[in-house]
Scaffold this motif. Sequence first.
Motif, short mmCIF file in Angstrom:
data_model
loop_
_atom_site.label_atom_id
_atom_site.label_comp_id
_atom_site.label_asym_id
_atom_site.label_seq_id
_atom_site.Cartn_x
_atom_site.Cartn_y
_atom_site.Cartn_z
N LYS A 47 10.10 -11.53 -1.39
CA LYS A 47 10.08 -10.25 -2.13
C LYS A 47 10.08 -9.08 -1.16
N HIS A 48 9.23 -9.16 -0.14
CA HIS A 48 9.12 -8.04 0.79
C HIS A 48 10.41 -7.81 1.58
N ARG A 49 11.08 -8.89 1.92
CA ARG A 49 12.35 -8.75 2.64
C ARG A 49 13.40 -8.06 1.78
N LEU B 194 4.08 1.63 -8.83
CA LEU B 194 3.12 1.64 -9.96
C LEU B 194 1.99 0.65 -9.77
N TYR B 195 2.25 -0.44 -9.04
CA TYR B 195 1.25 -1.49 -8.79
C TYR B 195 1.19 -1.67 -7.27
N ALA B 196 0.56 -0.70 -6.60
CA ALA B 196 0.77 -0.57 -5.15
C ALA B 196 0.06 -1.63 -4.31
N LYS C 77 3.11 -6.96 5.53
CA LYS C 77 3.08 -5.56 5.10
C LYS C 77 3.50 -5.52 3.63
N GLY C 78 2.77 -4.77 2.82
CA GLY C 78 3.09 -4.69 1.40
C GLY C 78 4.11 -3.60 1.10
N SER C 79 4.48 -3.52 -0.16
CA SER C 79 5.56 -2.60 -0.56
C SER C 79 5.30 -1.14 -0.17
N PRO C 80 4.07 -0.60 -0.25
CA PRO C 80 3.91 0.82 0.14
C PRO C 80 4.19 1.04 1.62
N CYS D 155 0.10 4.14 -7.19
CA CYS D 155 -0.92 3.92 -8.22
C CYS D 155 -1.50 2.51 -8.05
N GLU D 156 -2.81 2.40 -8.14
CA GLU D 156 -3.48 1.09 -8.01
C GLU D 156 -4.77 1.14 -8.83
N GLU D 157 -4.97 0.08 -9.64
CA GLU D 157 -6.15 0.11 -10.52
C GLU D 157 -7.43 -0.34 -9.82
N ASN D 158 -7.31 -1.15 -8.77
CA ASN D 158 -8.50 -1.66 -8.11
C ASN D 158 -8.96 -0.65 -7.04
N ARG E 53 -5.07 2.51 -14.05
CA ARG E 53 -3.95 1.73 -14.58
C ARG E 53 -2.74 2.64 -14.75
N CYS E 54 -1.59 2.20 -14.26
CA CYS E 54 -0.41 3.06 -14.32
C CYS E 54 -0.07 3.45 -15.75
N ASP E 55 -0.42 2.58 -16.70
CA ASP E 55 -0.05 2.86 -18.09
C ASP E 55 -0.87 4.02 -18.65
N VAL F 137 8.10 -1.68 -9.73
CA VAL F 137 7.21 -2.18 -10.78
C VAL F 137 6.91 -3.64 -10.43
N ASP F 138 5.74 -3.88 -9.86
CA ASP F 138 5.44 -5.19 -9.26
C ASP F 138 4.06 -5.71 -9.71
N PRO F 139 3.95 -6.05 -11.01
CA PRO F 139 2.65 -6.60 -11.47
C PRO F 139 2.53 -8.07 -11.13
C1 LIG Z 1 1.49 -8.03 -7.16
S1 LIG Z 1 0.29 -6.88 -6.64
C2 LIG Z 1 1.23 -5.61 -5.88
C3 LIG Z 1 1.68 -5.92 -4.53
C4 LIG Z 1 2.40 -4.81 -3.83
N1 LIG Z 1 3.50 -4.27 -4.61
C5 LIG Z 1 2.93 -5.33 -2.51
O1 LIG Z 1 4.10 -5.63 -2.39
O2 LIG Z 1 2.12 -5.43 -1.57
C6 LIG Z 1 -0.19 -6.09 -8.11
C7 LIG Z 1 -1.25 -5.00 -7.91
O3 LIG Z 1 -1.34 -4.23 -9.10
C8 LIG Z 1 -2.68 -3.93 -9.38
N2 LIG Z 1 -2.68 -3.68 -10.85
C9 LIG Z 1 -2.76 -4.59 -11.85
N3 LIG Z 1 -2.59 -3.98 -13.05
C10 LIG Z 1 -2.38 -2.65 -12.77
C11 LIG Z 1 -2.07 -1.52 -13.57
N4 LIG Z 1 -1.96 -1.61 -14.90
N5 LIG Z 1 -1.88 -0.33 -12.95
C12 LIG Z 1 -1.98 -0.22 -11.61
N6 LIG Z 1 -2.26 -1.26 -10.79
C13 LIG Z 1 -2.43 -2.46 -11.37
C14 LIG Z 1 -3.47 -5.11 -8.89
O4 LIG Z 1 -4.79 -4.75 -8.55
C15 LIG Z 1 -2.65 -5.52 -7.65
O5 LIG Z 1 -3.15 -4.88 -6.50
#
Ligand SMILES: C[S@@+](CC[C@H](N)C(=O)[O-])C[C@H]1O[C@@H](n2cnc3c(N)ncnc32)[C@H](O)[C@@H]1O
Length: 282
Positions: free
Chosen positions: A25-27, A52-54, A69-72, A88-91, A117-119, A144-146
């Motif tokens: 995915k990251h590549r 949206l799900y950082a 390294k993650g998407s951000p 955006c990140e919920e945790n 939550r992004c929503d 958009v990566d949930p």
């Molecule tokens: C699959 S991970 C994202 C990984 C990231 N995109 C990366 O490539 O490193 C999903 C993330 O979304 C967060 N999350 C889950 N539901 C969310 C929501 N409704 N809004 C924002 N963040 C959310 C989770 O805590 C988790 O950190």
Amino acid sequence: MASHAFHAEDDGLACPEVGAWAETKHRLLALYDELFSTGMKNKWDQRVYIDLYAGSGYSRIRGTKTILKGSPIIALTVPSPFDKYIFCEENPDLLTALKARVKRIAPGVSVSFVSGRCDSEIERICAEIPQHSSNNKVLSLCLVDPFDFGIKFETLRRLSAVFVDFVVLLAIGMDANRNYDRYVDGNSTKIDEALGNTQWRERWKAVGVRRRDFRPFLADEFSKSMESLGYLRKPLDRMKLVRSDDKNLPLYYLALFSRSETAYKFWDDVLKYSTDQTAFWD
Ligand SMILES: C[S@@+](CC[C@H](N)C(=O)[O-])C[C@H]1O[C@@H](n2cnc3c(N)ncnc32)[C@H](O)[C@@H]1O
């Protein structure tokens, strides 16, 4: 791109575990971010990257010491950086770690962090996107990566009021299989919310196909929903199907949604390189 370009050193901050497939995915994301940010640079006054799900910025491959390294972080370190980033990140713990990493790795960039939550926070996210005008043309790329098929279509509909392309991870492989009965008999509204309609159930019953066709059916339904927002509808083979490393099971589709053919030219390059492992990995 060399493999080590995606790897990081442990910095002691929060670092959730992921499956080895996350590297694929990251590549793909790294290549697309690079092609998009460079290719759109002279066509638009501002390019905005929205995640949206950082997550926390780093993740560790389960059972290993390899840190990805993650998407951000990938988006922040492209050769032609975006003009603005919105994460955006919920945790809260993961967001705190992300803030620290961004400060260390890309101190000069314009970044807005949205906690929650992004929503429910979609209006705050939209308010962070610079205003588009004839003198200031703004194009956004939204990832958009949930973890699962927990997307809320209404969130994407709200964002689509601006010029925005979406890269969406449709995590319907395991989820759709495991929860098939609950989804199809109507006890769960999860798929209704992801697709933005309830009519998909009738369409699924009408086609009368086998259970293993549910995954491509849902991916196509999602494309249909995006088409209702003006996005080009492409055949399923323009999505990247990523499989698990161990059992070779379908995990998710990675799909691009744009209203313009230009973005699909970049996307086709990503698909081409991702099937040519040698070119893609080195
Ligand atoms: C699959 S991970 C994202 C990984 C990231 N995109 C990366 O490539 O490193 C999903 C993330 O979304 C967060 N999350 C889950 N539901 C969310 C929501 N409704 N809004 C924002 N963040 C959310 C989770 O805590 C988790 O950190």
